[in-house]
Each structure stands twice: as C-alpha cells, then as structure tokens.
Design a protein around this motif. Structure first.
Motif, PDB file in Angstrom:
ATOM      1  N   ASP A  91      23.588  -2.557 -13.453  1.00 56.98           N
ATOM      2  CA  ASP A  91      22.395  -3.219 -13.975  1.00 56.98           C
ATOM      3  C   ASP A  91      21.343  -2.211 -14.434  1.00 56.98           C
ATOM      4  N   GLU A  92      21.198  -1.092 -13.730  1.00 54.55           N
ATOM      5  CA  GLU A  92      20.264  -0.045 -14.165  1.00 54.55           C
ATOM      6  C   GLU A  92      20.672   0.499 -15.527  1.00 54.55           C
ATOM      7  N   ALA A  93      21.966   0.753 -15.695  1.00 52.04           N
ATOM      8  CA  ALA A  93      22.457   1.261 -16.979  1.00 52.04           C
ATOM      9  C   ALA A  93      22.242   0.230 -18.080  1.00 52.04           C
ATOM     10  N   ARG A  94      22.546  -1.029 -17.800  1.00 49.16           N
ATOM     11  CA  ARG A  94      22.359  -2.082 -18.799  1.00 49.16           C
ATOM     12  C   ARG A  94      20.893  -2.178 -19.227  1.00 49.16           C
ATOM     13  N   ASP A  95      19.969  -2.020 -18.275  1.00 46.35           N
ATOM     14  CA  ASP A  95      18.543  -2.072 -18.580  1.00 46.35           C
ATOM     15  C   ASP A  95      18.143  -0.927 -19.509  1.00 46.35           C
ATOM     16  N   LEU A  96      18.610   0.281 -19.229  1.00 52.12           N
ATOM     17  CA  LEU A  96      18.290   1.435 -20.080  1.00 52.12           C
ATOM     18  C   LEU A  96      18.903   1.281 -21.468  1.00 52.12           C
ATOM     19  N   ILE A  97      20.129   0.807 -21.520  1.00 52.05           N
ATOM     20  CA  ILE A  97      20.799   0.570 -22.803  1.00 52.05           C
ATOM     21  C   ILE A  97      20.004  -0.453 -23.619  1.00 52.05           C
ATOM     22  N   ALA A  98      19.573  -1.540 -22.962  1.00 55.04           N
ATOM     23  CA  ALA A  98      18.799  -2.585 -23.647  1.00 55.04           C
ATOM     24  C   ALA A  98      17.495  -2.017 -24.205  1.00 55.04           C
ATOM     25  N   LYS A  99      16.844  -1.108 -23.475  1.00 56.96           N
ATOM     26  CA  LYS A  99      15.597  -0.499 -23.955  1.00 56.96           C
ATOM     27  C   LYS A  99      15.851   0.379 -25.173  1.00 56.96           C
ATOM     28  N   LEU A 100      16.943   1.138 -25.165  1.00 62.29           N
ATOM     29  CA  LEU A 100      17.259   1.986 -26.320  1.00 62.29           C
ATOM     30  C   LEU A 100      17.601   1.141 -27.545  1.00 62.29           C
ATOM     31  N   VAL A 101      18.352   0.053 -27.345  1.00 67.49           N
ATOM     32  CA  VAL A 101      18.707  -0.837 -28.452  1.00 67.49           C
ATOM     33  C   VAL A 101      17.452  -1.538 -28.975  1.00 67.49           C
ATOM     34  N   ALA A 102      16.606  -2.033 -28.066  1.00 68.39           N
ATOM     35  CA  ALA A 102      15.369  -2.704 -28.479  1.00 68.39           C
ATOM     36  C   ALA A 102      14.449  -1.750 -29.229  1.00 68.39           C
ATOM     37  N   GLY A 103      14.546  -0.458 -28.940  1.00 68.57           N
ATOM     38  CA  GLY A 103      13.737   0.550 -29.621  1.00 68.57           C
ATOM     39  C   GLY A 103      14.309   0.997 -30.950  1.00 68.57           C
ATOM     40  N   GLY A 104      15.337   0.320 -31.428  1.00 69.96           N
ATOM     41  CA  GLY A 104      15.902   0.641 -32.742  1.00 69.96           C
ATOM     42  C   GLY A 104      17.274   1.281 -32.704  1.00 69.96           C
ATOM     43  N   GLY A 105      17.862   1.389 -31.523  1.00 74.10           N
ATOM     44  CA  GLY A 105      19.196   1.978 -31.402  1.00 74.10           C
ATOM     45  C   GLY A 105      20.300   0.962 -31.612  1.00 74.10           C
ATOM     46  N   ASP A 106      21.535   1.440 -31.553  1.00 72.45           N
ATOM     47  CA  ASP A 106      22.675   0.534 -31.647  1.00 72.45           C
ATOM     48  C   ASP A 106      23.767   0.967 -30.672  1.00 72.45           C
ATOM     49  N   GLU A 107      24.423  -0.029 -30.122  1.00 80.82           N
ATOM     50  CA  GLU A 107      25.456   0.224 -29.131  1.00 80.82           C
ATOM     51  C   GLU A 107      26.707   0.766 -29.821  1.00 80.82           C
ATOM     52  N   GLY A 108      27.141   1.963 -29.402  1.00 82.03           N
ATOM     53  CA  GLY A 108      28.338   2.570 -29.970  1.00 82.03           C
ATOM     54  C   GLY A 108      29.599   2.106 -29.272  1.00 82.03           C
ATOM     55  N   MET A 109      29.528   2.000 -27.956  1.00 77.14           N
ATOM     56  CA  MET A 109      30.646   1.529 -27.142  1.00 77.14           C
ATOM     57  C   MET A 109      30.049   0.615 -26.078  1.00 77.14           C
ATOM     58  N   PRO A 110      30.471  -0.638 -26.046  1.00 78.72           N
ATOM     59  CA  PRO A 110      29.895  -1.561 -25.064  1.00 78.72           C
ATOM     60  C   PRO A 110      30.035  -1.033 -23.633  1.00 78.72           C
ATOM     61  N   PHE A 111      29.005  -1.249 -22.835  1.00 78.84           N
ATOM     62  CA  PHE A 111      29.009  -0.834 -21.435  1.00 78.84           C
ATOM     63  C   PHE A 111      29.877  -1.817 -20.664  1.00 78.84           C
ATOM     64  N   ALA A 112      30.980  -1.317 -20.132  1.00 80.41           N
ATOM     65  CA  ALA A 112      31.946  -2.184 -19.450  1.00 80.41           C
ATOM     66  C   ALA A 112      32.723  -1.363 -18.417  1.00 80.41           C
ATOM     67  N   GLN A 113      33.528  -2.067 -17.650  1.00 75.69           N
ATOM     68  CA  GLN A 113      34.350  -1.381 -16.665  1.00 75.69           C
ATOM     69  C   GLN A 113      35.331  -0.458 -17.390  1.00 75.69           C
ATOM     70  N   ALA A 114      35.416   0.763 -16.891  1.00 74.25           N
ATOM     71  CA  ALA A 114      36.266   1.788 -17.504  1.00 74.25           C
ATOM     72  C   ALA A 114      37.613   1.851 -16.786  1.00 74.25           C
ATOM     73  N   PRO A 115      38.629   2.425 -17.438  1.00 69.00           N
ATOM     74  CA  PRO A 115      39.953   2.525 -16.816  1.00 69.00           C
ATOM     75  C   PRO A 115      39.961   3.281 -15.485  1.00 69.00           C
ATOM     76  N   TRP A 116      38.970   4.171 -15.275  1.00 67.41           N
ATOM     77  CA  TRP A 116      38.934   4.945 -14.027  1.00 67.41           C
ATOM     78  C   TRP A 116      38.226   4.188 -12.906  1.00 67.41           C
ATOM     79  N   GLY A 117      37.778   2.950 -13.171  1.00 66.47           N
ATOM     80  CA  GLY A 117      37.217   2.129 -12.123  1.00 66.47           C
ATOM     81  C   GLY A 117      35.710   1.995 -12.161  1.00 66.47           C
ATOM     82  N   GLY A 118      35.010   2.944 -12.766  1.00 64.78           N
ATOM     83  CA  GLY A 118      33.558   2.853 -12.886  1.00 64.78           C
ATOM     84  C   GLY A 118      33.182   2.081 -14.133  1.00 64.78           C
ATOM     85  N   TYR A 119      31.953   2.274 -14.580  1.00 66.55           N
ATOM     86  CA  TYR A 119      31.456   1.648 -15.799  1.00 66.55           C
ATOM     87  C   TYR A 119      31.020   2.748 -16.760  1.00 66.55           C
ATOM     88  N   TYR A 120      31.179   2.465 -18.057  1.00 67.80           N
ATOM     89  CA  TYR A 120      30.838   3.463 -19.058  1.00 67.80           C
ATOM     90  C   TYR A 120      30.505   2.749 -20.370  1.00 67.80           C
TER      91      TYR A 120
END
Length: 136
Positions: A91-120
């Motif tokens: 949720d912390e990562a999603r919040d930071l990503i949302a702030k960067l996108v809201a500031g004019g950025g664009d998502e390059g790779m959706p934040f999701a569960q990664a093959p190694w078990g974490g999120y990326y």
C-alpha cells in the motif's frame, strides 16, 4: 566513518522543479544551491540554475543539478537505469506510485506480485525518471 550511497542526476534545466516535486511525493529535507550562490562564473549556464541540490528522504538521498547545456546529450527517460524505492508494504508503494502518476507520470509496469514472491512495478515521472518500487 559512515558511508552513504546517493543517486546524482544531471537534469536539463529543471532541477528545482523536479526536486520540489520529489519532496512533495517522498517527503524529506530539500536543499538547493544556485550557481549565483556558489560564486562560480559559468557563462554557459544561468546564474539561477541549480548547481547542486540534495533531497534527504526517509528512504535515502537524491542529489541533482542542472546540466551545462553543451554537456547534456543523453535523454533522461530511459530504461537503462531506475531509482529503486523499497517500501514496507504494498500500500505504501501504491500510494507513492499514485502520487507520481497524479503529478504527470505514467506507469511503465503495473505494481503487482512478482515471480519472486514480493511486489514490483515501475513508473516514469513527468521528468522522465524511471522509479522502480519493490516490497516483500
């Protein structure tokens, strides 16, 4: 002796805007130093340009300065580098990503569960800098 590794970016004349935006997104203490404040006489660059800046965030330090125009030949937006920011929760990562996108950025790779078990995931901010976010 204390060691610290920080990222330093040479930006194409928009360092103050970028560093101020990143402070709004990530928090921390921002220090800006113009060429006029340094006393350096640099005819190739405005005295109002940023010679050096640091943003000390809870997660680390980003340093940047305005590139001298004839020395700035590489594009900022690229996938050969990213600034990796690790958070405690998705949720912390999603919040930071949302702030960067809201500031004019664009998502390059959706934040999701990664093959190694974490999120990326990855975001390009409005300045072209690629931020990668990771958490367990």
């Amino acid at each position: 002796m204390t060691h610290n590794l920080a990222t330093y970016l040479a930006l194409p004349g928009n360092t103050k805007e970028a560093m101020t935006h990143w402070q709004e997104v990530f928090g921390g203490e921002l220090q800006l130093l113009t060429y006029a404040q340094t006393g350096f006489d640099m005819p190739a660059i405005s005295q109002d340009a940023i010679a050096h800046s640091t943003l000390t965030t809870p997660g680390g330090t980003i340093a940047a300065g305005d590139a001298i125009p004839e020395e700035h030949s590489n594009p900022i937006r690229d996938t050969v580098y990213s600034l990796l920011y690790t958070t405690d929760t998705p949720d912390e990562a999603r919040d930071l990503i949302a702030k960067l996108v809201a500031g004019g950025g664009d998502e390059g790779m959706p934040f999701a569960q990664a093959p190694w078990g974490g999120y990326y995931g990855q975001v390009f901010d409005r300045f072209g800098v690629m931020w990668a976010f990771s958490c367990e």
